[in-house]
Design a protein around this motif. Structure first.
Motif, short mmCIF file in Angstrom:
data_model
loop_
_atom_site.label_atom_id
_atom_site.label_comp_id
_atom_site.label_asym_id
_atom_site.label_seq_id
_atom_site.Cartn_x
_atom_site.Cartn_y
_atom_site.Cartn_z
N GLU A 126 53.09 48.50 10.87
CA GLU A 126 53.87 47.33 11.24
C GLU A 126 54.20 47.28 12.73
OE1 GLU A 126 57.83 46.02 9.40
OE2 GLU A 126 56.46 46.54 7.74
N ARG A 127 54.56 48.46 13.26
CA ARG A 127 54.95 48.49 14.67
C ARG A 127 53.94 49.21 15.55
NH1 ARG A 127 60.79 51.03 14.52
NH2 ARG A 127 59.95 51.98 12.62
N THR A 128 52.85 49.69 14.94
CA THR A 128 51.90 50.52 15.71
C THR A 128 50.49 49.96 15.66
OG1 THR A 128 51.58 51.87 13.74
CG2 THR A 128 53.20 52.65 15.33
N GLY A 129 49.76 50.17 16.73
CA GLY A 129 48.37 49.73 16.79
C GLY A 129 47.64 50.44 17.93
N VAL A 130 46.34 50.18 18.03
CA VAL A 130 45.53 50.81 19.08
C VAL A 130 44.82 49.77 19.91
CG1 VAL A 130 43.77 52.56 19.58
CG2 VAL A 130 44.82 52.50 17.35
N TYR A 131 44.83 49.96 21.21
CA TYR A 131 43.94 49.24 22.12
C TYR A 131 42.83 50.20 22.54
CZ TYR A 131 47.56 45.67 22.73
OH TYR A 131 48.47 44.69 22.52
N ALA A 132 41.60 49.73 22.46
CA ALA A 132 40.49 50.59 22.88
C ALA A 132 39.28 49.70 23.13
CB ALA A 132 40.17 51.62 21.81
N GLU A 133 38.28 50.27 23.77
CA GLU A 133 37.01 49.56 23.85
C GLU A 133 36.51 49.38 22.42
OE1 GLU A 133 34.06 50.58 26.92
OE2 GLU A 133 35.39 52.26 27.35
N PRO A 134 35.81 48.28 22.14
CA PRO A 134 35.39 48.01 20.76
C PRO A 134 34.62 49.17 20.13
CG PRO A 134 34.57 46.30 22.29
CD PRO A 134 35.47 47.19 23.07
N GLU A 135 33.86 49.90 20.94
CA GLU A 135 33.04 51.02 20.42
C GLU A 135 33.90 52.13 19.83
OE1 GLU A 135 32.79 49.62 23.37
OE2 GLU A 135 30.80 48.70 23.34
N LEU A 136 35.14 52.25 20.29
CA LEU A 136 35.99 53.38 19.87
C LEU A 136 37.09 52.98 18.91
CD1 LEU A 136 36.65 55.18 23.29
CD2 LEU A 136 35.22 55.96 21.39
N LEU A 137 37.26 51.67 18.74
CA LEU A 137 38.46 51.16 18.09
C LEU A 137 38.66 51.70 16.67
CD1 LEU A 137 40.80 49.32 18.81
CD2 LEU A 137 39.50 47.41 17.86
N ASP A 138 37.62 51.65 15.84
CA ASP A 138 37.78 52.07 14.45
C ASP A 138 38.03 53.57 14.34
OD1 ASP A 138 37.54 49.52 13.51
OD2 ASP A 138 35.38 49.64 13.14
N ALA A 163 39.34 55.50 16.54
CA ALA A 163 40.69 55.81 17.05
C ALA A 163 41.75 55.42 16.01
CB ALA A 163 40.94 55.08 18.36
N ALA A 164 41.60 54.25 15.42
CA ALA A 164 42.60 53.80 14.45
C ALA A 164 42.62 54.74 13.24
CB ALA A 164 42.32 52.36 14.03
N ALA A 165 41.46 55.27 12.85
CA ALA A 165 41.42 56.19 11.71
C ALA A 165 42.03 57.54 12.10
CB ALA A 165 39.97 56.38 11.25
N GLU A 166 41.66 58.04 13.26
CA GLU A 166 42.17 59.35 13.70
C GLU A 166 43.70 59.34 13.79
OE1 GLU A 166 39.74 61.59 14.42
OE2 GLU A 166 41.00 63.31 14.98
N PHE A 167 44.23 58.23 14.27
CA PHE A 167 45.67 58.18 14.57
C PHE A 167 46.45 57.36 13.55
CE2 PHE A 167 43.64 58.42 18.99
CZ PHE A 167 43.64 59.80 18.98
N GLU A 168 45.89 57.26 12.33
CA GLU A 168 46.53 56.38 11.33
C GLU A 168 47.92 56.85 10.92
OE1 GLU A 168 44.05 56.37 7.85
OE2 GLU A 168 44.39 58.49 7.44
N ASP A 169 48.28 58.10 11.24
CA ASP A 169 49.61 58.59 10.86
C ASP A 169 50.69 58.23 11.87
OD1 ASP A 169 48.43 59.72 8.61
OD2 ASP A 169 48.01 61.61 9.66
N THR A 170 50.31 57.48 12.90
CA THR A 170 51.29 57.17 13.96
C THR A 170 52.54 56.47 13.42
OG1 THR A 170 49.42 56.93 15.47
CG2 THR A 170 51.54 56.13 16.25
N GLU A 171 52.33 55.51 12.52
CA GLU A 171 53.49 54.78 11.98
C GLU A 171 54.43 55.74 11.23
OE1 GLU A 171 53.56 51.21 12.36
OE2 GLU A 171 55.48 50.96 11.35
#
Ligand code: BES
Ligand code: ZN
Length: 649
Positions: free
Chosen positions: A261-273, A275-283
């Motif tokens: 809800e309050r967390t997300g990732v900015y990245a180049e499109p090549e890395l986005l998925d 990164a979002a999977a690696e850091f999914e515990d951020t929230e």
């Protein structure tokens, strides 16, 4: 402004102007500034003998006893072709005295085009002078202000070599098609892209308009809007007051993906998925931290994944931590970095070190919080392993540092903070807090930290402010358990006090006999069951190897475990350290690739140091010179000192 800060600024005023400067002669004002500036200069012998004055920022020219910058409006255009940021910084000032002293700001390699000043929108051109450049601190900019002026507008441009900006060619990015730019202001590099009071004791809000090529997106340590149209003009505001070292900008081919809800990732499109999977515990990390230390005060918490030349693991730019892509390991093994940068939202960004001598208040508290977050999300075993690795890092650092650099409240006068970066403020600071926790119990210590963050929220404090707070709180509540002399020893003396906790992990100690048996020739590497080893165990196993291994031992390890080809950058780093000191040639191609493709100084500095120390200076020079064009300015600076000696610039 808090009374504490007022007291500190008055004290600095008294110090800076002690010794004969008359305050009432406008003509002599620049001489006064020169004197004030002089008294902070690195070579000043008198200052070097006395103890550093708490709250004095020896790394800023700003006369924060006369003026405080409260707000900055930036209107900047990013020119990739010339590697220049150009535009205007409009500062809103609070006047603390009725002196006619000029306003002194920090700059480094800035071209100042014009300065206007006045009240509200009535601005007139005013006189300004750039003073003498100090190699560590940059150049003071003195501005003659009309009486009662509270607004100063500076038109300026940055140098292509700005120490706090890296300009990347498309081939240095994941996509390869677009250029990229990012800033890194901590510790004293904001002045290389904005003229301001570049001291962590000054807090300001900011608004910014950033103009970029239309195909790129700009993000800042502010209220980023993932929905903002990609049109080359981006508006930001940071409504909470922050120190200058937290002002940050990045521009590139950036997309956004929400993680919670309050967390997300900015990245180049090549890395986005990835990164979002690696850091999914951020929230979950965010929620866990709030539960113990109080509400998150910064609205959103997003991550920005940078190209691999980013010189740090992460940087806690508020609302948008900057993160190296080298921690995307595929198995979440290196996500303590995210917990760390998130924790800074309390320790560092909410309660901030007042000067770089007090860095341990940021990094020690954050390292302690990081461990707690890791325990909360990943359990006790991971917690103990992270703590034990931290302790080993601390011991390794203590082994090769001078006494004066083992002190948490470190004396940095005359030194470049970039040169003194170490594990001491992190791991010694954290161990100190862990000892407090052990002595009074976790529940009581959590309550203390919660109160501390609330008490000092949005303030910049010194080590002594912390100590005074401790005296009023825990030292009174727990006279049986705590002892002020010991606390002072932690803060003001080198080493680790005797009887300090020594975190260990069973998951590690069970590896010691295996390593020993293998070293003694009793078992083959291939016989060791490493199937369920985590990254932490690999690191512990490798870092515990003796100085010297034989060629056949190295080959055996490498063929059993594929270490040269490890995809985990931390494991690769530990292995390459072994390879360098043992001259293990089969790993040298990987070493070269590692050194030229990654800019994280935590890896580069020890590897270059190791090359030099083990007689491979020529190789270090060759690789460094080849890689230099792609390195961040900070990486170039600190590693050229490692390779060519302390006088290299
Ligand atoms: N704020 C620091 C980075 C920093 C410190 C930059 C001092 C300049 C001067 C950041 O939060 C940090 O500590 N990064 C570490 C993270 C690690 C300890 C988990 C890093 O980059 O390695
Ligand atoms: Zn940190």
């Amino acid at each position: 402004m808090s009374p504490r800060i007022l007291y500190t600024t008055l004290l600095i005023g008294a110090l800076a102007f002690a010794g004969g400067c008359t305050k009432s002669e406008p003509e002599s004002s620049s001489a006064q500034v020169a004197d004030a500036v002089q008294s902070k200069s690195p070579g000043d012998k008198q200052q070097a003998q006395a103890a550093p004055e708490p709250g004095v920022d020896y790394h800023s020219f700003a006369n924060t006893d006369d003026f405080l910058v409260k707000h900055v409006d930036l209107d900047l255009e990013v020119h990739f072709d010339r590697k220049v940021i150009e535009g205007e910084a409009k500062l809103q000032l609070e006047r603390l005295t009725d002196q006619k002293n000029p306003l002194v700001l920090d700059t480094r390699d800035l071209h100042i085009e014009s300065v206007r000043a006045g009240h509200g929108s009535q601005l007139q051109p005013v006189k300004f002078t750039l003073g003498k450049t100090d190699p560590h601190l940059g150049t003071p900019l003195s501005i003659e202000l009309p009486q009662n002026a509270t607004t100063v507008a500076i038109r300026y441009s940055t140098s292509p070599d700005a120490s706090g900006v890296q300009w990347l060619e498309p081939q240095q990015t994941a996509g390869g098609d677009f250029p990229f730019l990012f800033t890194q202001a901590q510790a004293i590099h904001a002045r290389s892209f904005i003229p301001l009071q570049d001291s962590p004791k000054v807090r300001m809000t900011y608004n910014a308009t950033i103009r970029t090529p239309p195909e790129l997106r700009a993000v800042m340590s502010a209220n980023n809007d993932p929905q903002a149209a990609k049109d080359g003009v981006y508006e930001f505001s940071m409504p909470q007051p922050i120190p200058s070292y937290l002002i940050a900008l990045a521009v590139g081919d950036l997309d956004f993906k929400p993680m919670g809800e309050r967390t997300g990732v900015y990245a180049e499109p090549e890395l986005l998925d990835a990164a979002a999977a690696e850091f999914e515990d951020t929230e979950s990390m965010l929620e866990a931290t709030e539960k113990v230390y109080g509400p998150y005060r910064w609205d959103r918490y997003d991550l920005l994944i940078l190209p691999p030349s980013f010189p740090f693991g992460g940087m806690e730019n508020p609302r948008l931590s900057f993160i190296t892509p080298t921690v995307i390991a595929g198995d979440k093994s290196l996500v303590a970095l995210i917990a760390h940068e998130l924790a800074h939202s309390w320790s560092g960004n909410l309660v901030t070190n007042a000067s770089w001598r007090d860095l341990w208040l940021n990094e020690g508290f954050t390292t302690y919080l990081t461990n707690r977050i890791m325990q909360n999300i990943y359990g006790d075993e991971r917690y103990r392993m992270e703590m034990a690795l931290g302790y080993d890092d601390l011991e390794a650092d203590l082994a090769d540092r001078e006494d004066r650099d083992e002190i948490m409240a470190i004396d940095l006068r005359g030194r470049d903070p970039d040169d003194v970066f170490s594990n001491i403020p992190y791991e010694k600071g954290s161990l100190f807090l862990y000892e407090l926790e052990q002595k009074i119990g976790r529940e009581a210590f959590d309550q203390f930290l919660l109160d501390y963050f609330n008490h000092f929220s949005f303030e910049s404090i010194t080590t002594e402010d912390f100590l005074a707070y401790l005296q009023q709180t825990l030292l009174q509540q727990y006279p049986q358990q705590l002892d002020e002399a010991r606390i002072r020893q932690w803060i003001y003396e080198p080493g680790i006090p005797e009887g300090a906790p020594h975190p260990r992990s069973d998951a590690f100690t069970k590896l010691d006999p295996l390593r020993d048996q293998w070293l003694g020739g009793e078992i083959a590497a291939a016989d060791i069951d490493t199937g369920d080893w985590t990254f932490h165990q690999w690191k512990y196993f490798l870092d515990g190897m003796p100085e010297k291994l034989s060629e056949s031992q190295l080959r055996e390890l490498d063929s059993a475990f594929g270490l040269t080809d490890s995809k985990n950058n931390e494991i690769a780093f530990s292995w390459l350290m072994i390879a360098v000191r043992n001259d293990y040639q089969p790993a040298f191609a990987r070493l070269e690739d590692f050194l030229t493709s990654i800019g994280r100084n935590k890896f580069l500095r020890p590897l270059y140091r190791n090359l030099v120390d083990s007689g491979k200076q020529e190789m270090a020079v060759r690789i460094f010179e080849e890689a230099k064009a792609g390195y961040h300015p900070l990486t170039v600076k600190v590693n050229s000192r490692v390779i060519y000696g302390p006088d290299a610039s």
